[in-house]
Scaffold this motif. Structure first.
Motif, PDB file in Angstrom:
ATOM      1  N   PHE A 450       0.839  -1.199   0.000  1.00 21.85           N
ATOM      2  CA  PHE A 450       0.000   0.000   0.000  1.00 21.85           C
ATOM      3  C   PHE A 450       0.869   1.241   0.000  1.00 21.85           C
ATOM      4  O   PHE A 450       1.971   1.251   0.526  1.00 21.85           O
ATOM      5  CB  PHE A 450      -0.866   0.062   1.268  1.00 21.85           C
ATOM      6  CG  PHE A 450      -2.042  -0.860   1.311  1.00 21.85           C
ATOM      7  CD1 PHE A 450      -3.303  -0.413   0.954  1.00 21.85           C
ATOM      8  CD2 PHE A 450      -1.890  -2.173   1.741  1.00 21.85           C
ATOM      9  CE1 PHE A 450      -4.402  -1.255   1.021  1.00 21.85           C
ATOM     10  CE2 PHE A 450      -2.979  -3.026   1.819  1.00 21.85           C
ATOM     11  CZ  PHE A 450      -4.242  -2.564   1.458  1.00 21.85           C
ATOM     12  N   VAL A 451       0.323   2.316  -0.561  1.00 20.11           N
ATOM     13  CA  VAL A 451       0.746   3.668  -0.242  1.00 20.11           C
ATOM     14  C   VAL A 451      -0.485   4.349   0.329  1.00 20.11           C
ATOM     15  O   VAL A 451      -1.467   4.555  -0.378  1.00 20.11           O
ATOM     16  CB  VAL A 451       1.265   4.433  -1.473  1.00 20.11           C
ATOM     17  CG1 VAL A 451       1.345   5.925  -1.176  1.00 20.11           C
ATOM     18  CG2 VAL A 451       2.629   3.923  -1.878  1.00 20.11           C
ATOM     19  N   GLY A 452      -0.448   4.644   1.618  1.00 18.42           N
ATOM     20  CA  GLY A 452      -1.663   5.127   2.260  1.00 18.42           C
ATOM     21  C   GLY A 452      -2.745   4.065   2.164  1.00 18.42           C
ATOM     22  O   GLY A 452      -2.573   2.941   2.614  1.00 18.42           O
ATOM     23  N   ASP A 453      -3.878   4.421   1.548  1.00 16.55           N
ATOM     24  CA  ASP A 453      -4.966   3.466   1.329  1.00 16.55           C
ATOM     25  C   ASP A 453      -4.985   2.933  -0.101  1.00 16.55           C
ATOM     26  O   ASP A 453      -5.890   2.200  -0.477  1.00 16.55           O
ATOM     27  CB  ASP A 453      -6.318   4.136   1.626  1.00 16.55           C
ATOM     28  CG  ASP A 453      -6.528   4.372   3.109  1.00 16.55           C
ATOM     29  OD1 ASP A 453      -6.077   3.529   3.911  1.00 16.55           O
ATOM     30  OD2 ASP A 453      -7.134   5.398   3.469  1.00 16.55           O
ATOM     31  N   MET A 454      -3.996   3.300  -0.891  1.00 18.77           N
ATOM     32  CA  MET A 454      -3.963   2.898  -2.304  1.00 18.77           C
ATOM     33  C   MET A 454      -3.126   1.638  -2.462  1.00 18.77           C
ATOM     34  O   MET A 454      -1.956   1.588  -2.071  1.00 18.77           O
ATOM     35  CB  MET A 454      -3.378   4.022  -3.147  1.00 18.77           C
ATOM     36  CG  MET A 454      -3.379   3.738  -4.631  1.00 18.77           C
ATOM     37  SD  MET A 454      -4.918   4.148  -5.412  1.00 18.77           S
ATOM     38  CE  MET A 454      -4.714   5.915  -5.604  1.00 18.77           C
ATOM     39  N   ILE A 455      -3.725   0.600  -3.070  1.00 20.06           N
ATOM     40  CA  ILE A 455      -3.021  -0.667  -3.283  1.00 20.06           C
ATOM     41  C   ILE A 455      -2.011  -0.529  -4.413  1.00 20.06           C
ATOM     42  O   ILE A 455      -2.261   0.141  -5.422  1.00 20.06           O
ATOM     43  CB  ILE A 455      -4.032  -1.776  -3.611  1.00 20.06           C
ATOM     44  CG1 ILE A 455      -4.866  -2.100  -2.368  1.00 20.06           C
ATOM     45  CG2 ILE A 455      -3.343  -3.037  -4.115  1.00 20.06           C
ATOM     46  CD1 ILE A 455      -5.967  -3.097  -2.619  1.00 20.06           C
ATOM     47  N   LEU A 456      -0.882  -1.170  -4.235  1.00 16.90           N
ATOM     48  CA  LEU A 456       0.147  -1.238  -5.276  1.00 16.90           C
ATOM     49  C   LEU A 456       0.135  -2.621  -5.917  1.00 16.90           C
ATOM     50  O   LEU A 456      -0.157  -3.620  -5.256  1.00 16.90           O
ATOM     51  CB  LEU A 456       1.535  -0.962  -4.688  1.00 16.90           C
ATOM     52  CG  LEU A 456       1.732   0.371  -3.969  1.00 16.90           C
ATOM     53  CD1 LEU A 456       3.141   0.462  -3.401  1.00 16.90           C
ATOM     54  CD2 LEU A 456       1.466   1.528  -4.906  1.00 16.90           C
ATOM     55  N   THR A 457       0.478  -2.680  -7.196  1.00 19.97           N
ATOM     56  CA  THR A 457       0.534  -3.970  -7.902  1.00 19.97           C
ATOM     57  C   THR A 457       1.831  -4.090  -8.681  1.00 19.97           C
ATOM     58  O   THR A 457       2.486  -3.099  -9.011  1.00 19.97           O
ATOM     59  CB  THR A 457      -0.640  -4.118  -8.898  1.00 19.97           C
ATOM     60  OG1 THR A 457      -0.551  -3.092  -9.895  1.00 19.97           O
ATOM     61  CG2 THR A 457      -1.974  -4.041  -8.200  1.00 19.97           C
ATOM     62  N   LYS A 458       2.164  -5.342  -8.986  1.00 22.56           N
ATOM     63  CA  LYS A 458       3.275  -5.623  -9.890  1.00 22.56           C
ATOM     64  C   LYS A 458       2.717  -5.699 -11.300  1.00 22.56           C
ATOM     65  O   LYS A 458       1.631  -6.206 -11.530  1.00 22.56           O
ATOM     66  CB  LYS A 458       3.941  -6.951  -9.534  1.00 22.56           C
ATOM     67  CG  LYS A 458       4.690  -6.938  -8.216  1.00 22.56           C
ATOM     68  CD  LYS A 458       5.451  -8.227  -7.981  1.00 22.56           C
ATOM     69  CE  LYS A 458       4.518  -9.388  -7.723  1.00 22.56           C
ATOM     70  NZ  LYS A 458       5.257 -10.618  -7.328  1.00 22.56           N
ATOM     71  N   LYS A 459       3.495  -5.242 -12.277  1.00 23.94           N
ATOM     72  CA  LYS A 459       3.026  -5.269 -13.659  1.00 23.94           C
ATOM     73  C   LYS A 459       4.034  -6.014 -14.526  1.00 23.94           C
ATOM     74  O   LYS A 459       5.239  -5.787 -14.440  1.00 23.94           O
ATOM     75  CB  LYS A 459       2.821  -3.852 -14.187  1.00 23.94           C
ATOM     76  CG  LYS A 459       1.759  -3.077 -13.389  1.00 23.94           C
ATOM     77  CD  LYS A 459       1.674  -1.621 -13.785  1.00 23.94           C
ATOM     78  CE  LYS A 459       1.036  -1.453 -15.144  1.00 23.94           C
ATOM     79  NZ  LYS A 459       0.796  -0.024 -15.453  1.00 23.94           N
ATOM     80  N   ASN A 460       3.516  -6.936 -15.352  1.00 29.17           N
ATOM     81  CA  ASN A 460       4.347  -7.660 -16.317  1.00 29.17           C
ATOM     82  C   ASN A 460       5.538  -8.353 -15.666  1.00 29.17           C
ATOM     83  O   ASN A 460       6.657  -8.329 -16.173  1.00 29.17           O
ATOM     84  CB  ASN A 460       4.845  -6.707 -17.417  1.00 29.17           C
ATOM     85  CG  ASN A 460       3.694  -6.049 -18.144  1.00 29.17           C
ATOM     86  OD1 ASN A 460       2.680  -6.696 -18.396  1.00 29.17           O
ATOM     87  ND2 ASN A 460       3.847  -4.785 -18.478  1.00 29.17           N
ATOM     88  N   ASN A 461       5.288  -8.982 -14.508  1.00 26.77           N
ATOM     89  CA  ASN A 461       6.318  -9.708 -13.764  1.00 26.77           C
ATOM     90  C   ASN A 461       7.482  -8.826 -13.330  1.00 26.77           C
ATOM     91  O   ASN A 461       8.547  -9.323 -12.973  1.00 26.77           O
ATOM     92  CB  ASN A 461       6.850 -10.895 -14.591  1.00 26.77           C
ATOM     93  CG  ASN A 461       5.774 -11.928 -14.840  1.00 26.77           C
ATOM     94  OD1 ASN A 461       4.983 -12.223 -13.949  1.00 26.77           O
ATOM     95  ND2 ASN A 461       5.736 -12.456 -16.048  1.00 26.77           N
ATOM     96  N   ASN A 462       7.278  -7.526 -13.385  1.00 30.38           N
ATOM     97  CA  ASN A 462       8.306  -6.587 -12.945  1.00 30.38           C
ATOM     98  C   ASN A 462       8.301  -6.536 -11.424  1.00 30.38           C
ATOM     99  O   ASN A 462       7.251  -6.495 -10.794  1.00 30.38           O
ATOM    100  CB  ASN A 462       7.995  -5.197 -13.525  1.00 30.38           C
ATOM    101  CG  ASN A 462       9.167  -4.250 -13.373  1.00 30.38           C
ATOM    102  OD1 ASN A 462       9.856  -4.290 -12.375  1.00 30.38           O
ATOM    103  ND2 ASN A 462       9.370  -3.417 -14.375  1.00 30.38           N
ATOM    104  N   LEU A 463       9.451  -6.526 -10.824  1.00 32.32           N
ATOM    105  CA  LEU A 463       9.526  -6.494  -9.373  1.00 32.32           C
ATOM    106  C   LEU A 463       9.138  -5.134  -8.802  1.00 32.32           C
ATOM    107  O   LEU A 463       8.909  -4.996  -7.608  1.00 32.32           O
ATOM    108  CB  LEU A 463      10.937  -6.883  -8.910  1.00 32.32           C
ATOM    109  CG  LEU A 463      11.341  -8.326  -9.204  1.00 32.32           C
ATOM    110  CD1 LEU A 463      12.767  -8.563  -8.716  1.00 32.32           C
ATOM    111  CD2 LEU A 463      10.394  -9.305  -8.538  1.00 32.32           C
ATOM    112  N   GLU A 464       9.101  -4.109  -9.662  1.00 30.86           N
ATOM    113  CA  GLU A 464       8.717  -2.785  -9.198  1.00 30.86           C
ATOM    114  C   GLU A 464       7.205  -2.723  -8.982  1.00 30.86           C
ATOM    115  O   GLU A 464       6.429  -3.237  -9.783  1.00 30.86           O
ATOM    116  CB  GLU A 464       9.133  -1.727 -10.224  1.00 30.86           C
ATOM    117  CG  GLU A 464      10.639  -1.586 -10.376  1.00 30.86           C
ATOM    118  CD  GLU A 464      11.303  -1.085  -9.100  1.00 30.86           C
ATOM    119  OE1 GLU A 464      10.706  -0.234  -8.433  1.00 30.86           O
ATOM    120  OE2 GLU A 464      12.403  -1.561  -8.787  1.00 30.86           O
TER     121      GLU A 464
END
Length: 486
Positions: A450-464
Motif C-alpha cells: 500500500f501507499v496510504g490506502d492505495m493498493i500497489l501492484t506488480k506489472k508484467n512480472n516486474n519487481l517494481e
C-alpha cells in the motif's frame, strides 16, 4: 453545499457525458430490452438526479441534466401500467423477483426526484405504486426461498414459478425493494411502511445467506434499506442488523482490492460496481452512526481502489476479476455494464462528493482529501489539491470551526506541526491556512503493498510496484489487455 474540482470532478463529468448518450434519453431509455422491468429506467433517473446534485455550482451542467430528466419524467405514463410502475400489473398470484427489484430502483428515482422538485404528481405516483403493488407483496415474501445458483452478469429469470415466485439468478434481489421502502419510510414516516419494512427484515434474517449464496449487491442494497429504517425509528437493533450483514460482507464477500464477489463465497465470479458503491455508502453511514474510524478507513479504500478501478475511460463502469487468496491477477472481466453499473456510478460519485466534509455544531471533518470547496453557513473551506495527486495539500479554513482531517495510515507520514487527535489530524480554527506535506512511503498489510490506502501492484512480472491501474486513463482496447498482479 460542496463544489468539487480536480479528479473527482473529472470522473463526475465523464459519467455525465456517458449518460448524455441517446441510450439514456427519451425515447430510447424506455426501449432497452430487458426482463428487469423498471430497472434501466429507474437507475437512469436516479443517476441523473445524483449527477444534478453532484454538479452543485455548475449551472450549465445542472440545467442540461434537468432538461434530460424532465423529458423522461414527462413520458412515464406512456410506458408504465395503470398503477404507475413498469411491467405487467401485479395479478396477486405470481411475484416476479426481477420486476420487484427493477421497480425498487424506479421508486428510488421517483422519491429523489420528488425531494428536489416537490412535484405532487410524482408523490401521488409513489403512493399509488406502494399501495397497489409493494404493500401487496407481504404474503409472497413469507414464502421466498430462492436457491437458484447459475446466472450471468445481467441476471436471469426462472421460466417456471416456484413458491409463488419467478426467481432470479441474482439471488435475493427481491430484497432490494427494502432500499426503496426505506426511502419511503424516511420520506413519509408512515407506520404501515415501517411495519412492512420490519417484516422484510425479519424474513431476510431467516435466510442462510452463505448456503443460498445470495448476491452481494442485493444483500448490501437491503442493508442500506435497514439503515434507512434505523434512521426513521432510531431502534438500536436495526443498526446491529446492518453491522452484522456488513461484517459478513467484509469477511465473505469482499475482494482484496475492496471490490466484491458477485455472490457470497464465489471467488470465480466477477466484481460488480453496483455492489462496490453499496459497500461505500453502507460503510460511510455506519461511520456516521457509530463514529468508528475503521468504517471511514474502509470508505477511503473502497473509493481509491474499488470504485476508481471500476470506472472506464468512456465514463461508464465495468466488472473486473476478483482478487483473492487463490487468484491475485487483476484484469477487466466486462469493459462496461452500461445497463446497470454505469448508472449506479453516478449515485456513488455523488455520495462521495457530498460527504467530503461532515459538519456538526463543534467542528468540520474532512473525510476525503479531494480538491473541493465547502460553502458552510459561516464561511468557506477550500482543499486545493487531491491526495495521491500531490505531496503538498493546502487547506484554507475561513469558518469559525476546528478541522479534523482523515489521514490514511500511520505509515503515511505527515509533515505538519499540528497534532493527531484520535485518528484525525487536528487543525484549530485560528489557523486559516495549513499546508500538509505527505511522505509517500509504502507499507505492507497481509502481504499487500500500500501507499496510504492505495493498493500497489506488480506489472508484467516486474519487481517494481506501482499504483493499481486507473482504467479511466486507458481506452477500451488497451484496458482489456491490462493485467496486474498483487
Amino acid at each position: 453545499m460542496i463544489s468539487v474540482q480536480g479528479e473527482l470532478f473529472r470522473r463526475i463529468n465523464l459519467n455525465k457525458q456517458r449518460l448524455s448518450d441517446k441510450l439514456y434519453k427519451y425515447p430510447q431509455v424506455f426501449n432497452y430490452p430487458s426482463d428487469w422491468p423498471g430497472d434501466f429506467e429507474g437507475r437512469t433517473i436516479l443517476c441523473l438526479i445524483s449527477l444534478y446534485k453532484a454538479f452543485f455550482g455548475y449551472q450549465k451542467e445542472q440545467q442540461e441534466i434537468m432538461d434530460q430528466l424532465n423529458e423522461i419524467i414527462s413520458h412515464l405514463d406512456e410506458y408504465t401500467n395503470e398503477d404507475g410502475y413498469f411491467g405487467k400489473k401485479f395479478d396477486g398470484k405470481i411475484a416476479d423477483e426481477q420486476q420487484i427489484s427493477g421497480n425498487s430502483w424506479f421508486l428510488r428515482g421517483l422519491i429523489e426526484y420528488y425531494k428536489i422538485t416537490s412535484d405532487k404528481k410524482i408523490y401521488n405516483r409513489i403512493e399509488k405504486i406502494f399501495n397497489n403493488f409493494v404493500f401487496k407483496l407481504f404474503p409472497f415474501y413469507q414464502k421466498y426461498n430462492n436457491v437458484f445458483h447459475d446466472g450471468q452478469v445481467s441476471g436471469t429469470l426462472t421460466e417456471n414459478a416456484k413458491d409463488l415466485w419467478l426467481y432470479s439468478s441474482d439471488v435475493g434481489c427481491a430484497f432490494i425493494m427494502l432500499d426503496a421502502l426505506g426511502s419511503y419510510c424516511v420520506l413519509t414516516k408512515k407506520e404501515e411502511a415501517i411495519e412492512f419494512a420490519k417484516h422484510l427484515i425479519e424474513k431476510f434474517n431467516s435466510i442462510n445467506i452463505l448456503k443460498n449464496r445470495l448476491q452481494t449487491h442485493a444483500t448490501l442494497s437491503f442493508t442500506r434499506g435497514v439503515l434507512k429504517v434505523f434512521e426513521t425509528t432510531h431502534e438500536e437493533y436495526l443498526l446491529d442488523i446492518a453491522k452484522h450483514y456488513f461484517n459478513l460482507y467484509l469477511t465473505k464477500g469482499m475482494t482484496l482490492d475492496y471490490s466484491n464477489f458477485n455472490w457470497f463465497e464465489f471467488p470465480e465470479s466477477w466484481t460488480e460496481p453496483c455492489c462496490i458503491i453499496d459497500s461505500f455508502i453502507v460503510s460511510h453511514k455506519l461511520f456516521i452512526y457509530t463514529n468508528h474510524y475503521n468504517y471511514l478507513k474502509l470508505c477511503n479504500r473502497i473509493f481509491y481502489n474499488g470504485i476508481r478501478g471500476a470506472q472506464r475511460s468512456n465514463g461508464g463502469a465495468g466488472c473486473n476479476t476478483c482478487l483473492n487468496d487463490r487468484s491475485k491477477i487483476l484484469k477487466i472481466h466486462l469493459y462496461e455494464a452500461y445497463f446497470c453499473c454505469t448508472m449506479r456510478l453516478g449515485e456513488g460519485l455523488y455520495y462521495i462528493c457530498s460527504h467530503i466534509f461532515d459538519e456538526n455544531n463543534d467542528f468540520i471533518r474532512i473525510n476525503y482529501l479531494e480538491k473541493s470547496v465547502l460553502n458552510a453557513n459561516n464561511g468557506e473551506i477550500e482543499i486545493k489539491d487531491s491526495i495521491y495527486n500531490s505531496k503538498n495539500i493546502s487547506i484554507k479554513n475561513n469558518t469559525n470551526k476546528d478541522l479534523y482531517i482523515y489521514i490514511p495510515a500511520v505509515e503515511f507520514k505527515v509533515n505538519c506541526k499540528h497534532e493527531i487527535r484520535g485518528d484525525f489530524l487536528y487543525i484549530p480554527k485560528e489557523e486559516k491556512e495549513v499546508l500538509i506535506t505527505f511522505d509517500y512511503k509504502s507499507h505492507i498489510e497481509n502481504e499487500i503493498h500500500f501507499v496510504g490506502d492505495m493498493i500497489l501492484t506488480k506489472k508484467n512480472n516486474n519487481l517494481e510496484y506501482s499504483y493499481i491501474t486507473n482504467f479511466i486513463d486507458l481506452k477500451e482496447e488497451s484496458a482489456l489487455k491490462e493485467v496486474q498482479e498483487l
